[in-house]
Design a protein around this motif. Structure first.
Motif, PDB file in Angstrom:
ATOM      1  N   GLU A  32     112.688  13.029  11.389  1.00 19.81           N
ATOM      2  CA  GLU A  32     112.933  13.714  12.661  1.00 19.81           C
ATOM      3  C   GLU A  32     111.973  14.890  12.818  1.00 19.81           C
ATOM      4  O   GLU A  32     111.417  15.113  13.895  1.00 19.81           O
ATOM      5  CB  GLU A  32     114.387  14.206  12.738  1.00 19.81           C
ATOM      6  CG  GLU A  32     114.684  15.073  13.945  1.00 19.81           C
ATOM      7  CD  GLU A  32     114.399  14.412  15.288  1.00 19.81           C
ATOM      8  OE1 GLU A  32     114.107  15.145  16.248  1.00 19.81           O
ATOM      9  OE2 GLU A  32     114.439  13.170  15.383  1.00 19.81           O
ATOM     10  N   ARG A  33     111.764  15.622  11.767  1.00 20.59           N
ATOM     11  CA  ARG A  33     110.826  16.753  11.817  1.00 20.59           C
ATOM     12  C   ARG A  33     109.405  16.250  12.120  1.00 20.59           C
ATOM     13  O   ARG A  33     108.677  16.875  12.887  1.00 20.59           O
ATOM     14  CB  ARG A  33     110.868  17.505  10.489  1.00 20.59           C
ATOM     15  CG  ARG A  33     110.169  18.819  10.500  1.00 20.59           C
ATOM     16  CD  ARG A  33     110.471  19.570   9.199  1.00 20.59           C
ATOM     17  NE  ARG A  33     109.724  20.771   9.100  1.00 20.59           N
ATOM     18  CZ  ARG A  33     110.136  21.965   9.460  1.00 20.59           C
ATOM     19  NH1 ARG A  33     111.358  22.102   9.955  1.00 20.59           N
ATOM     20  NH2 ARG A  33     109.381  23.020   9.329  1.00 20.59           N
ATOM     21  N   ALA A  34     109.024  15.131  11.549  1.00 18.86           N
ATOM     22  CA  ALA A  34     107.703  14.544  11.816  1.00 18.86           C
ATOM     23  C   ALA A  34     107.589  14.128  13.279  1.00 18.86           C
ATOM     24  O   ALA A  34     106.539  14.335  13.911  1.00 18.86           O
ATOM     25  CB  ALA A  34     107.439  13.362  10.895  1.00 18.86           C
ATOM     26  N   ARG A  35     108.652  13.571  13.847  1.00 18.28           N
ATOM     27  CA  ARG A  35     108.647  13.190  15.268  1.00 18.28           C
ATOM     28  C   ARG A  35     108.482  14.425  16.152  1.00 18.28           C
ATOM     29  O   ARG A  35     107.679  14.433  17.097  1.00 18.28           O
ATOM     30  CB  ARG A  35     109.934  12.454  15.641  1.00 18.28           C
ATOM     31  CG  ARG A  35     109.934  10.980  15.302  1.00 18.28           C
ATOM     32  CD  ARG A  35     111.120  10.258  15.918  1.00 18.28           C
ATOM     33  NE  ARG A  35     112.399  10.695  15.370  1.00 18.28           N
ATOM     34  CZ  ARG A  35     112.943  10.226  14.228  1.00 18.28           C
ATOM     35  NH1 ARG A  35     112.298   9.309  13.532  1.00 18.28           N
ATOM     36  NH2 ARG A  35     114.106  10.661  13.806  1.00 18.28           N
ATOM     37  N   ARG A  36     109.224  15.477  15.828  1.00 20.75           N
ATOM     38  CA  ARG A  36     109.120  16.710  16.615  1.00 20.75           C
ATOM     39  C   ARG A  36     107.725  17.312  16.488  1.00 20.75           C
ATOM     40  O   ARG A  36     107.153  17.787  17.465  1.00 20.75           O
ATOM     41  CB  ARG A  36     110.175  17.727  16.189  1.00 20.75           C
ATOM     42  CG  ARG A  36     111.567  17.358  16.664  1.00 20.75           C
ATOM     43  CD  ARG A  36     112.574  18.436  16.360  1.00 20.75           C
ATOM     44  NE  ARG A  36     112.763  18.527  14.921  1.00 20.75           N
ATOM     45  CZ  ARG A  36     112.978  19.647  14.253  1.00 20.75           C
ATOM     46  NH1 ARG A  36     113.043  20.796  14.875  1.00 20.75           N
ATOM     47  NH2 ARG A  36     113.134  19.639  12.951  1.00 20.75           N
ATOM     48  N   ALA A  37     107.157  17.270  15.285  1.00 27.74           N
ATOM     49  CA  ALA A  37     105.799  17.797  15.077  1.00 27.74           C
ATOM     50  C   ALA A  37     104.784  17.010  15.901  1.00 27.74           C
ATOM     51  O   ALA A  37     103.862  17.592  16.488  1.00 27.74           O
ATOM     52  CB  ALA A  37     105.436  17.764  13.595  1.00 27.74           C
ATOM     53  N   SER A  38     104.952  15.704  15.957  1.00 33.75           N
ATOM     54  CA  SER A  38     104.056  14.869  16.757  1.00 33.75           C
ATOM     55  C   SER A  38     104.191  15.216  18.241  1.00 33.75           C
ATOM     56  O   SER A  38     103.184  15.305  18.963  1.00 33.75           O
ATOM     57  CB  SER A  38     104.371  13.393  16.518  1.00 33.75           C
ATOM     58  OG  SER A  38     103.552  12.585  17.313  1.00 33.75           O
ATOM     59  N   ASP A  39     105.416  15.421  18.705  1.00 39.16           N
ATOM     60  CA  ASP A  39     105.647  15.802  20.103  1.00 39.16           C
ATOM     61  C   ASP A  39     104.986  17.151  20.411  1.00 39.16           C
ATOM     62  O   ASP A  39     104.350  17.317  21.456  1.00 39.16           O
ATOM     63  CB  ASP A  39     107.142  15.881  20.414  1.00 39.16           C
ATOM     64  CG  ASP A  39     107.823  14.527  20.423  1.00 39.16           C
ATOM     65  OD1 ASP A  39     107.115  13.495  20.458  1.00 39.16           O
ATOM     66  OD2 ASP A  39     109.068  14.496  20.378  1.00 39.16           O
ATOM     67  N   VAL A  40     105.135  18.109  19.506  1.00 40.42           N
ATOM     68  CA  VAL A  40     104.533  19.424  19.700  1.00 40.42           C
ATOM     69  C   VAL A  40     103.012  19.298  19.737  1.00 40.42           C
ATOM     70  O   VAL A  40     102.346  19.908  20.580  1.00 40.42           O
ATOM     71  CB  VAL A  40     104.976  20.407  18.593  1.00 40.42           C
ATOM     72  CG1 VAL A  40     104.109  21.655  18.581  1.00 40.42           C
ATOM     73  CG2 VAL A  40     106.440  20.785  18.782  1.00 40.42           C
ATOM     74  N   ASP A  68      96.656  19.793  25.419  1.00 42.86           N
ATOM     75  CA  ASP A  68      96.053  20.236  26.675  1.00 42.86           C
ATOM     76  C   ASP A  68      96.432  21.677  27.038  1.00 42.86           C
ATOM     77  O   ASP A  68      96.250  22.097  28.184  1.00 42.86           O
ATOM     78  CB  ASP A  68      96.465  19.298  27.809  1.00 42.86           C
ATOM     79  CG  ASP A  68      95.964  17.879  27.590  1.00 42.86           C
ATOM     80  OD1 ASP A  68      94.842  17.716  27.093  1.00 42.86           O
ATOM     81  OD2 ASP A  68      96.715  16.934  27.901  1.00 42.86           O
ATOM     82  N   LEU A  69      96.942  22.411  26.074  1.00 41.56           N
ATOM     83  CA  LEU A  69      97.393  23.769  26.327  1.00 41.56           C
ATOM     84  C   LEU A  69      96.223  24.681  26.678  1.00 41.56           C
ATOM     85  O   LEU A  69      95.174  24.651  26.029  1.00 41.56           O
ATOM     86  CB  LEU A  69      98.106  24.300  25.080  1.00 41.56           C
ATOM     87  CG  LEU A  69      98.944  25.552  25.226  1.00 41.56           C
ATOM     88  CD1 LEU A  69     100.097  25.318  26.203  1.00 41.56           C
ATOM     89  CD2 LEU A  69      99.513  25.949  23.864  1.00 41.56           C
ATOM     90  N   ALA A  78     110.903  23.247  20.281  1.00 36.78           N
ATOM     91  CA  ALA A  78     110.928  22.020  19.492  1.00 36.78           C
ATOM     92  C   ALA A  78     111.772  22.163  18.228  1.00 36.78           C
ATOM     93  O   ALA A  78     111.884  21.213  17.448  1.00 36.78           O
ATOM     94  CB  ALA A  78     109.505  21.611  19.119  1.00 36.78           C
ATOM     95  N   GLY A  79     112.367  23.336  18.032  1.00 40.65           N
ATOM     96  CA  GLY A  79     113.230  23.512  16.869  1.00 40.65           C
ATOM     97  C   GLY A  79     112.519  24.009  15.624  1.00 40.65           C
ATOM     98  O   GLY A  79     113.075  23.989  14.537  1.00 40.65           O
ATOM     99  N   PHE A  80     111.298  24.492  15.800  1.00 44.51           N
ATOM    100  CA  PHE A  80     110.555  25.009  14.659  1.00 44.51           C
ATOM    101  C   PHE A  80     110.615  26.539  14.620  1.00 44.51           C
ATOM    102  O   PHE A  80     109.703  27.187  14.110  1.00 44.51           O
ATOM    103  CB  PHE A  80     109.086  24.555  14.717  1.00 44.51           C
ATOM    104  CG  PHE A  80     108.900  23.094  14.461  1.00 44.51           C
ATOM    105  CD1 PHE A  80     109.047  22.577  13.192  1.00 44.51           C
ATOM    106  CD2 PHE A  80     108.600  22.235  15.509  1.00 44.51           C
ATOM    107  CE1 PHE A  80     108.869  21.222  12.954  1.00 44.51           C
ATOM    108  CE2 PHE A  80     108.422  20.870  15.281  1.00 44.51           C
ATOM    109  CZ  PHE A  80     108.558  20.363  13.991  1.00 44.51           C
TER     110      PHE A  80
END
Length: 108
Positions: free
Chosen positions: A22-30, A36-37, A101-103
Motif C-alpha cells: 500500500e505504501r508503494a502504491r501511494r508513493a507511485s501516486d505521489v 508535472d508540479l 498521501a499519508g506520508f
C-alpha cells in the motif's frame, strides 16, 4: 503452541507485506502527482514573475513594464526574490501532497 505462534507470525508477515504494498502504491501516486508540479512566485507587486519546475529550476521569467528604468541590480534582486518565493511555494506544495498521501510522518 508452536502452531499458534506460526499462524501469528504468518499473519504478521502478511499484514507487513500489505502495508509495504500500500505504501508503494501511494508513493507511485505521489510520484505521478509531482511529475508535472510547478510553482509560481512574484516580487515587486508582480513586476517580476517566475515559474519553477518540480526541481525548483526556473522555467519562465516575466518582467513587467514596471522594470523599465530599474537598475540591473534592482532587476536581479527582484528576480531572486521571485525565484525564492516560487521555490518556497513549491516546497509547500510538495509537503501538502505528501501529507495528503499519508506520508506526513516523513515530512520535515
Amino acid at each position: 503452541m508452536v502452531g499458534r505462534n506460526f499462524a501469528g507470525a504468518e499473519q504478521w508477515i502478511t499484514d507487513w507485506q500489505e502495508t509495504i504494498e500500500e505504501r508503494a502504491r501511494r508513493a507511485s501516486d505521489v510520484s505521478d502527482q509531482m511529475r508535472d508540479l510547478t510553482a509560481y512566485g512574484e516580487a515587486e507587486s508582480g513586476a517580476v514573475r517566475v515559474t519553477v519546475d518540480r526541481r525548483g529550476n526556473l522555467m519562465d521569467l516575466k518582467l513587467g513594464d514596471q522594470v523599465d528604468g530599474w537598475s540591473r541590480e534592482q532587476i536581479v534582486r527582484a528576480v531572486l526574490a521571485a525565484n525564492s518565493a516560487a521555490r518556497t511555494e513549491l516546497a509547500d506544495r510538495v509537503r501538502r501532497t505528501l501529507i495528503a498521501a499519508g506520508f506526513d510522518g516523513d515530512v520535515r
